[in-house]
Design a protein around this motif. Sequence first.
Motif, short mmCIF file in Angstrom:
data_model
loop_
_atom_site.label_atom_id
_atom_site.label_comp_id
_atom_site.label_asym_id
_atom_site.label_seq_id
_atom_site.Cartn_x
_atom_site.Cartn_y
_atom_site.Cartn_z
N ALA A 169 0.88 -1.17 0.00
CA ALA A 169 0.00 0.00 0.00
C ALA A 169 0.91 1.22 0.00
CB ALA A 169 -0.89 -0.01 1.24
N PHE A 170 0.55 2.22 -0.79
CA PHE A 170 1.35 3.44 -0.85
C PHE A 170 0.97 4.36 0.30
CE2 PHE A 170 1.19 2.67 -5.65
CZ PHE A 170 2.25 1.80 -5.58
N GLU A 171 1.96 4.84 1.03
CA GLU A 171 1.73 5.75 2.14
C GLU A 171 1.92 7.20 1.72
OE1 GLU A 171 4.04 4.39 5.47
OE2 GLU A 171 2.51 2.92 5.96
N SER A 172 2.48 7.40 0.55
CA SER A 172 2.66 8.76 0.06
C SER A 172 1.59 9.05 -0.98
CB SER A 172 4.07 8.92 -0.52
OG SER A 172 4.33 7.91 -1.46
N GLU A 173 1.80 10.04 -1.82
CA GLU A 173 0.81 10.44 -2.82
C GLU A 173 0.35 9.26 -3.68
OE1 GLU A 173 -0.53 13.58 -3.54
OE2 GLU A 173 0.30 14.00 -1.57
N PRO A 174 -0.92 9.24 -4.08
CA PRO A 174 -1.40 8.17 -4.97
C PRO A 174 -0.63 8.19 -6.30
CG PRO A 174 -3.22 9.41 -4.06
CD PRO A 174 -1.97 10.15 -3.68
N VAL A 175 -0.54 7.03 -6.91
CA VAL A 175 0.18 6.87 -8.17
C VAL A 175 -0.84 6.70 -9.30
CG1 VAL A 175 1.70 5.30 -9.44
CG2 VAL A 175 2.18 5.84 -7.07
N ARG A 176 -0.57 7.35 -10.42
CA ARG A 176 -1.41 7.13 -11.61
C ARG A 176 -0.88 5.92 -12.35
NH1 ARG A 176 -0.68 12.01 -15.10
NH2 ARG A 176 1.35 11.62 -14.28
#
Length: 100
Positions: free
Chosen positions: A92-99
Amino acid sequence: MADAREAVLPNPAVPVARTGRRHRVVQQGRIVLGPERLVACTVRDLSPRGAKIRIAPEQALPDTFPLVIAAHDLRTVTARLCWRRGDFIGVAFESEPVRP
């Protein structure tokens, strides 16, 4: 410490809720384990909030780590290890969402 090849979740039979749709991709990645220590991986599924990654099953990983994804651009996100099965991990990404 649990075997590195086993699931990280307390109950791996319980599915992980996803907040976005996954897109199948094949993108090169690098897991940053130190200033001069990068581990090659392949990003296989990608959503704005997480990814499924292929990595050597014997590779030990911390709970969170920087993940560099090479796509049309080079981006680095902070990833949290959610599960592990064989040579695949879910993060799971803890920073900005990825496109995707």
